[in-house]
Design an enzyme around this catalytic site. Structure first.
Site, PDB file in Angstrom:
ATOM      1  N   GLN A  10      64.772   9.564  27.059  1.00 10.29           N
ATOM      2  CA  GLN A  10      63.716  10.505  26.696  1.00 10.29           C
ATOM      3  C   GLN A  10      63.587  10.610  25.186  1.00 10.29           C
ATOM      4  O   GLN A  10      64.570  10.582  24.456  1.00 10.29           O
ATOM      5  CB  GLN A  10      64.007  11.883  27.298  1.00 10.29           C
ATOM      6  CG  GLN A  10      62.750  12.710  27.456  1.00 10.29           C
ATOM      7  CD  GLN A  10      62.921  13.820  28.485  1.00 10.29           C
ATOM      8  OE1 GLN A  10      63.723  13.721  29.391  1.00 10.29           O
ATOM      9  NE2 GLN A  10      62.155  14.877  28.339  1.00 10.29           N
ATOM     10  N   SER A  95      70.823   7.489  29.202  1.00 11.43           N
ATOM     11  CA  SER A  95      70.493   8.651  30.029  1.00 11.43           C
ATOM     12  C   SER A  95      69.568   8.225  31.174  1.00 11.43           C
ATOM     13  O   SER A  95      69.967   7.440  32.020  1.00 11.43           O
ATOM     14  CB  SER A  95      69.902   9.763  29.156  1.00 11.43           C
ATOM     15  OG  SER A  95      69.753  10.957  29.879  1.00 11.43           O
ATOM     16  N   LEU A  96      68.313   8.712  31.208  1.00 10.47           N
ATOM     17  CA  LEU A  96      67.414   8.324  32.299  1.00 10.47           C
ATOM     18  C   LEU A  96      67.255   6.810  32.376  1.00 10.47           C
ATOM     19  O   LEU A  96      66.923   6.262  33.436  1.00 10.47           O
ATOM     20  CB  LEU A  96      66.040   8.985  32.134  1.00 10.47           C
ATOM     21  CG  LEU A  96      65.053   8.348  31.146  1.00 10.47           C
ATOM     22  CD1 LEU A  96      64.169   7.318  31.833  1.00 10.47           C
ATOM     23  CD2 LEU A  96      64.211   9.396  30.481  1.00 10.47           C
ATOM     24  N   ARG A 120      64.945  14.727  38.918  1.00 11.62           N
ATOM     25  CA  ARG A 120      65.915  14.918  37.834  1.00 11.62           C
ATOM     26  C   ARG A 120      65.301  15.729  36.702  1.00 11.62           C
ATOM     27  O   ARG A 120      65.908  16.664  36.184  1.00 11.62           O
ATOM     28  CB  ARG A 120      66.372  13.542  37.331  1.00 11.62           C
ATOM     29  CG  ARG A 120      67.499  13.553  36.289  1.00 11.62           C
ATOM     30  CD  ARG A 120      67.870  12.101  35.990  1.00 11.62           C
ATOM     31  NE  ARG A 120      68.952  11.957  35.031  1.00 11.62           N
ATOM     32  CZ  ARG A 120      68.793  11.863  33.715  1.00 11.62           C
ATOM     33  NH1 ARG A 120      67.563  11.911  33.207  1.00 11.62           N
ATOM     34  NH2 ARG A 120      69.835  11.710  32.912  1.00 11.62           N
ATOM     35  N   HIS A 204      72.848  16.977  29.256  1.00 14.41           N
ATOM     36  CA  HIS A 204      74.181  16.386  29.106  1.00 14.41           C
ATOM     37  C   HIS A 204      75.235  17.368  28.603  1.00 14.41           C
ATOM     38  O   HIS A 204      75.984  17.089  27.681  1.00 14.41           O
ATOM     39  CB  HIS A 204      74.124  15.148  28.191  1.00 14.41           C
ATOM     40  CG  HIS A 204      73.260  14.064  28.749  1.00 14.41           C
ATOM     41  ND1 HIS A 204      73.601  13.365  29.885  1.00 14.41           N
ATOM     42  CD2 HIS A 204      72.049  13.615  28.359  1.00 14.41           C
ATOM     43  CE1 HIS A 204      72.622  12.498  30.155  1.00 14.41           C
ATOM     44  NE2 HIS A 204      71.673  12.640  29.262  1.00 14.41           N
ATOM     45  N   GLN A 253      76.674  11.856  35.067  1.00 18.40           N
ATOM     46  CA  GLN A 253      75.898  11.643  33.849  1.00 18.40           C
ATOM     47  C   GLN A 253      75.038  12.857  33.479  1.00 18.40           C
ATOM     48  O   GLN A 253      74.774  13.098  32.305  1.00 18.40           O
ATOM     49  CB  GLN A 253      75.035  10.393  34.062  1.00 18.40           C
ATOM     50  CG  GLN A 253      74.211   9.946  32.895  1.00 18.40           C
ATOM     51  CD  GLN A 253      72.783   9.729  33.310  1.00 18.40           C
ATOM     52  OE1 GLN A 253      72.096  10.667  33.697  1.00 18.40           O
ATOM     53  NE2 GLN A 253      72.324   8.504  33.241  1.00 18.40           N
TER      54      GLN A 253
END
Length: 313
Positions: A10, A95-96, A120, A204, A253
């Site tokens: 992101q 991440s994503l 998510r 996170h 994660q």
């Protein structure tokens, strides 16, 4: 030469993302159409036309970034005639971007990846009321010093290192007041600059546990295959291939540290010398040299990039 394919997270979204790919390749249009259908939403039009205020919403930005990333890989495979395993020894995502990596590597169906990322994004947004959490970038500080600053700043609240991006670039996440204290504690430890990031939730960190629980439930219902090339997982900074472990690490994660510096170092220690960033923006390819000066970063996000890459690959 050994390559790994990496997939952005992101912040790399931008109005018009994927439009030139869709204009040049039917393969990209097919990817976008499949994701639109899976989400029952005209995400491809939002990516192309905006409004930007909707595109940057976490629940839209996450599947949109995955859409462009997977489109790039599918173009390489279908139009370029180069299957992923002939181009890369590993995949990894920030991440994503792990979901993009898994979809590109055939572990996750495209429609499932889109629906999981939509959920998510929604779950991460709901986990903490707007304004209560924050994230901050700390520049010119190493991981251990940033950890120490977070420990000092917590004072009974949550603040932890969220991303270790390498090259002295750290992101911290948690309760807003604790994050603000961490900026000051980091400056006392030599941090050159600390700034709050324009994000809508503290990703996170342990405050994201409700979102992790939601992802656990969703992933339990999804079929995952063994990826065609190993995934270097964010929370481990080492490679995994077993579907059940991949699911477990995707859940971890959500609240865990993105160990990007160590992820790149792991790939380097396994013979990778070139990171090929597939998708929107050039964040990850730009970080490469700051982590390891011997490595090269290449970004593929436009038709010309893909055509030039295929001539040398």
């Amino acid at each position: 030469m050994s390559r790994a394919f990496v997939f952005p997270g992101q912040g790399s979204q931008a109005l018009g993302m994927g439009a030139d790919l869709a204009g040049a390749f039917a393969t990209a249009r097919d990817v976008f159409a499949e994701i639109d259908e899976a989400l029952k939403q005209n995400l491809s039009r939002l990516m192309r036309e905006g409004p930007e205020s909707d595109l940057v919403l976490t629940e839209n930005a996450q599947p949109a970034l995955m859409a462009v990333s997977v489109a790039v890989v599918r173009i390489l495979e279908k139009d370029g005639g180069r299957p992923l395993p002939t181009l890369a020894s590993h995949v990894a995502g920030h991440s994503l971007g792990e979901y993009s990596a898994l979809a590109a590597a055939g572990a996750l169906k495209l429609a499932d990846a889109a629906r999981l990322l939509k959920l998510r994004g929604q779950s991460m947004q709901k986990a903490v009321p707007v304004g209560e959490g924050a994230m901050a970038a700390l520049l010119g500080i190493e991981f251990e010093a940033a950890q120490a600053a977070c420990k000092e700043a917590a004072q009974g609240e949550v603040v932890t290192v969220a991303n270790d991006n390498g090259g002295g670039q750290i992101v911290v996440s948690g309760d807003k007041a604790a994050v603000e204290r961490a900026i000051e504690a980091a400056k006392a430890r030599g941090c050159k600059r600390g700034m709050l990031l324009p994000v809508s939730a503290p990703f996170h960190c342990p405050l994201m546990q409700p979102a992790a629980d939601a992802m656990q439930t969703a992933l339990d219902k999804v079929a995952l295959e063994t990826p065609r090339v190993p995934l270097v997982a964010n929370v481990l900074a080492s490679e995994i291939t077993r579907p059940e472990e991949i699911k477990r690490r995707l859940v971890e994660q959500v609240t865990g540290l993105v160990r990007w510096r160590e992820t790149v170092q792991y790939m380097r220690s396994n013979g990778v010398d070139t990171l090929v960033e597939c998708g929107s923006g050039k964040v990850l390819s730009g970080l490469v040299k700051r982590i390891d000066k011997e490595m090269t970063g290449v970004a593929l996000n436009a038709p010309a990039d893909i055509e030039a890459f295929l001539k040398t690959a």
